[in-house]
Design a protein around this motif. Sequence first.
Motif, PDB file in Angstrom:
ATOM      1  N   PRO A   1     -28.912   7.576  13.586  1.00  0.00           N
ATOM      2  CA  PRO A   1     -28.300   6.443  12.899  1.00  0.00           C
ATOM      3  C   PRO A   1     -27.020   5.958  13.577  1.00  0.00           C
ATOM      4  N   LEU A   2     -26.872   4.655  13.593  1.00  0.00           N
ATOM      5  CA  LEU A   2     -25.640   4.042  14.087  1.00  0.00           C
ATOM      6  C   LEU A   2     -24.745   3.714  12.904  1.00  0.00           C
ATOM      7  N   PRO A   3     -23.450   3.685  13.133  1.00  0.00           N
ATOM      8  CA  PRO A   3     -22.568   3.286  12.033  1.00  0.00           C
ATOM      9  C   PRO A   3     -22.752   1.798  11.740  1.00  0.00           C
ATOM     10  N   HIS A   4     -22.551   1.446  10.492  1.00  0.00           N
ATOM     11  CA  HIS A   4     -22.589   0.028  10.144  1.00  0.00           C
ATOM     12  C   HIS A   4     -21.370  -0.644  10.756  1.00  0.00           C
TER      13      HIS A   4
ATOM     14  N   SER B   1     -16.039  -6.172  14.281  1.00  0.00           N
ATOM     15  CA  SER B   1     -16.109  -7.632  14.262  1.00  0.00           C
ATOM     16  C   SER B   1     -14.971  -8.285  15.034  1.00  0.00           C
ATOM     17  N   THR B   2     -13.799  -7.705  14.985  1.00  0.00           N
ATOM     18  CA  THR B   2     -12.681  -8.259  15.756  1.00  0.00           C
ATOM     19  C   THR B   2     -12.659  -7.696  17.173  1.00  0.00           C
ATOM     20  N   GLY B   3     -13.088  -6.454  17.330  1.00  0.00           N
ATOM     21  CA  GLY B   3     -13.042  -5.797  18.637  1.00  0.00           C
ATOM     22  C   GLY B   3     -13.938  -6.421  19.682  1.00  0.00           C
ATOM     23  N   ILE B   4     -15.105  -6.940  19.278  1.00  0.00           N
ATOM     24  CA  ILE B   4     -16.008  -7.529  20.269  1.00  0.00           C
ATOM     25  C   ILE B   4     -15.451  -8.823  20.848  1.00  0.00           C
ATOM     26  N   TYR B   5     -14.498  -9.441  20.152  1.00  0.00           N
ATOM     27  CA  TYR B   5     -13.886 -10.681  20.648  1.00  0.00           C
ATOM     28  C   TYR B   5     -12.488 -10.456  21.214  1.00  0.00           C
ATOM     29  N   THR B   6     -12.058  -9.192  21.265  1.00  0.00           N
ATOM     30  CA  THR B   6     -10.752  -8.851  21.807  1.00  0.00           C
ATOM     31  C   THR B   6     -10.942  -8.319  23.223  1.00  0.00           C
ATOM     32  N   PRO B   7     -10.142  -8.778  24.186  1.00  0.00           N
ATOM     33  CA  PRO B   7     -10.259  -8.220  25.535  1.00  0.00           C
ATOM     34  C   PRO B   7     -10.121  -6.698  25.505  1.00  0.00           C
ATOM     35  N   ALA B   8     -10.891  -6.017  26.333  1.00  0.00           N
ATOM     36  CA  ALA B   8     -10.939  -4.549  26.326  1.00  0.00           C
ATOM     37  C   ALA B   8      -9.550  -3.928  26.390  1.00  0.00           C
ATOM     38  N   GLU B   9      -8.683  -4.472  27.227  1.00  0.00           N
ATOM     39  CA  GLU B   9      -7.348  -3.875  27.387  1.00  0.00           C
ATOM     40  C   GLU B   9      -6.454  -4.094  26.170  1.00  0.00           C
ATOM     41  N   ALA B  10      -6.826  -4.995  25.278  1.00  0.00           N
ATOM     42  CA  ALA B  10      -6.000  -5.282  24.100  1.00  0.00           C
ATOM     43  C   ALA B  10      -6.554  -4.663  22.818  1.00  0.00           C
ATOM     44  N   ARG B  11      -7.686  -3.982  22.902  1.00  0.00           N
ATOM     45  CA  ARG B  11      -8.289  -3.379  21.707  1.00  0.00           C
ATOM     46  C   ARG B  11      -7.485  -2.178  21.221  1.00  0.00           C
ATOM     47  N   THR B  12      -7.490  -1.988  19.893  1.00  0.00           N
ATOM     48  CA  THR B  12      -6.926  -0.765  19.338  1.00  0.00           C
ATOM     49  C   THR B  12      -7.856   0.383  19.690  1.00  0.00           C
ATOM     50  N   GLN B  13      -7.413   1.604  19.479  1.00  0.00           N
ATOM     51  CA  GLN B  13      -8.267   2.756  19.773  1.00  0.00           C
ATOM     52  C   GLN B  13      -9.540   2.705  18.940  1.00  0.00           C
TER      53      GLN B  13
ATOM     54  N   VAL C   1     -16.672  -0.606  19.507  1.00  0.00           N
ATOM     55  CA  VAL C   1     -17.295  -1.479  20.499  1.00  0.00           C
ATOM     56  C   VAL C   1     -17.978  -0.632  21.567  1.00  0.00           C
ATOM     57  N   GLY C   2     -17.414   0.541  21.855  1.00  0.00           N
ATOM     58  CA  GLY C   2     -18.042   1.465  22.802  1.00  0.00           C
ATOM     59  C   GLY C   2     -19.410   1.921  22.337  1.00  0.00           C
ATOM     60  N   VAL C   3     -19.565   2.141  21.031  1.00  0.00           N
ATOM     61  CA  VAL C   3     -20.879   2.493  20.479  1.00  0.00           C
ATOM     62  C   VAL C   3     -21.861   1.362  20.750  1.00  0.00           C
ATOM     63  N   SER C   4     -21.449   0.142  20.475  1.00  0.00           N
ATOM     64  CA  SER C   4     -22.301  -1.016  20.710  1.00  0.00           C
ATOM     65  C   SER C   4     -22.638  -1.167  22.189  1.00  0.00           C
ATOM     66  N   ASP C   5     -21.650  -0.971  23.057  1.00  0.00           N
ATOM     67  CA  ASP C   5     -21.898  -1.068  24.502  1.00  0.00           C
ATOM     68  C   ASP C   5     -22.934  -0.047  24.962  1.00  0.00           C
ATOM     69  N   THR C   6     -22.858   1.163  24.412  1.00  0.00           N
ATOM     70  CA  THR C   6     -23.834   2.208  24.747  1.00  0.00           C
ATOM     71  C   THR C   6     -25.236   1.806  24.309  1.00  0.00           C
ATOM     72  N   VAL C   7     -25.333   1.257  23.098  1.00  0.00           N
ATOM     73  CA  VAL C   7     -26.629   0.815  22.580  1.00  0.00           C
ATOM     74  C   VAL C   7     -27.186  -0.322  23.439  1.00  0.00           C
TER      75      VAL C   7
ATOM     76  N   HIS D   1     -25.524  -4.202  16.201  1.00  0.00           N
ATOM     77  CA  HIS D   1     -24.871  -3.713  17.420  1.00  0.00           C
ATOM     78  C   HIS D   1     -25.415  -4.370  18.687  1.00  0.00           C
ATOM     79  N   VAL D   2     -26.679  -4.777  18.676  1.00  0.00           N
ATOM     80  CA  VAL D   2     -27.244  -5.365  19.899  1.00  0.00           C
ATOM     81  C   VAL D   2     -27.209  -6.888  19.922  1.00  0.00           C
ATOM     82  N   ALA D   3     -27.025  -7.515  18.788  1.00  0.00           N
ATOM     83  CA  ALA D   3     -26.978  -8.987  18.746  1.00  0.00           C
ATOM     84  C   ALA D   3     -25.550  -9.439  19.042  1.00  0.00           C
ATOM     85  N   ARG D   4     -25.257  -9.599  20.325  1.00  0.00           N
ATOM     86  CA  ARG D   4     -23.902  -9.963  20.754  1.00  0.00           C
ATOM     87  C   ARG D   4     -23.925 -11.172  21.669  1.00  0.00           C
TER      88      ARG D   4
END
Length: 191
Positions: free
Chosen positions: A23-26, A32-44, A50-56, A87-90
Amino acid sequence: MSILLVTSSPRGAASHSTRVANPLPHIDPDYSTGIYTPAEARTQRQAEVVGVSDTVLDELFAADTVILATGFINFNISSTLKSWVDHVARSGKTFAYGDAGPKGLVTGKKVYIVLASGGIYSEGAAVQFDHAIPYLRSVLGFLGMTDVEVIRIEGVGMGADAVAAALAKASTKVDAIVAATGSAERVAAAA
C-alpha cells in the motif's frame, strides 16, 4: 520483460484479487504542495512524500506490463489503488497539456486489471454499478495506457462453489493470455 504488480486489497492474504495477481500512503497537503515546489525548496516532509511518488513513477516507466489487482469496494476501486493513481497522475510526468488538449506520456504498456467482486457486475442489472472498470480505463487512457485487458473474479460473495468457479474462470483467462502472447511467464506469476 518487466512486470509491475500493484496489489491494493485491504483483505491481505484473504484477497481473491491478490491470489490471481505495498500500500501507498494517501496523498496529503505536503504532497499536493510538494509536487509543485522546486526540489531544493521542499520541506523534509514534502521531499519524503514526493520521493514516494517519484519511486512509483520510476517503477511504472520501467515496466513493460502493469497488473492492477483490486477488490471491488462500494462499486469502485479500493482507496489504496486510488492512492497509486494519485501518485502516478502527475502533470508533466505522466501527462501534459498542449494545444490539442491532454496527452498521455505513459505509452507502450500492456495493462491487466484483476478485479475481484462479491457480486456479478460484468453483466445483468448490476452493470450500471461498476464504476471501477470505466474509471480505470479512463484514467489509464488519460495517462497514455490504452492497451487494457480485464480479468474478473466475480461472485466470490456467493459461497465456496462460486469462489472456486470464479478463480477457475480467471485462471483460464490468464492461461489464454499467456498462450496468446507466447510468454513463458504467467501473468499471475508476478504475485
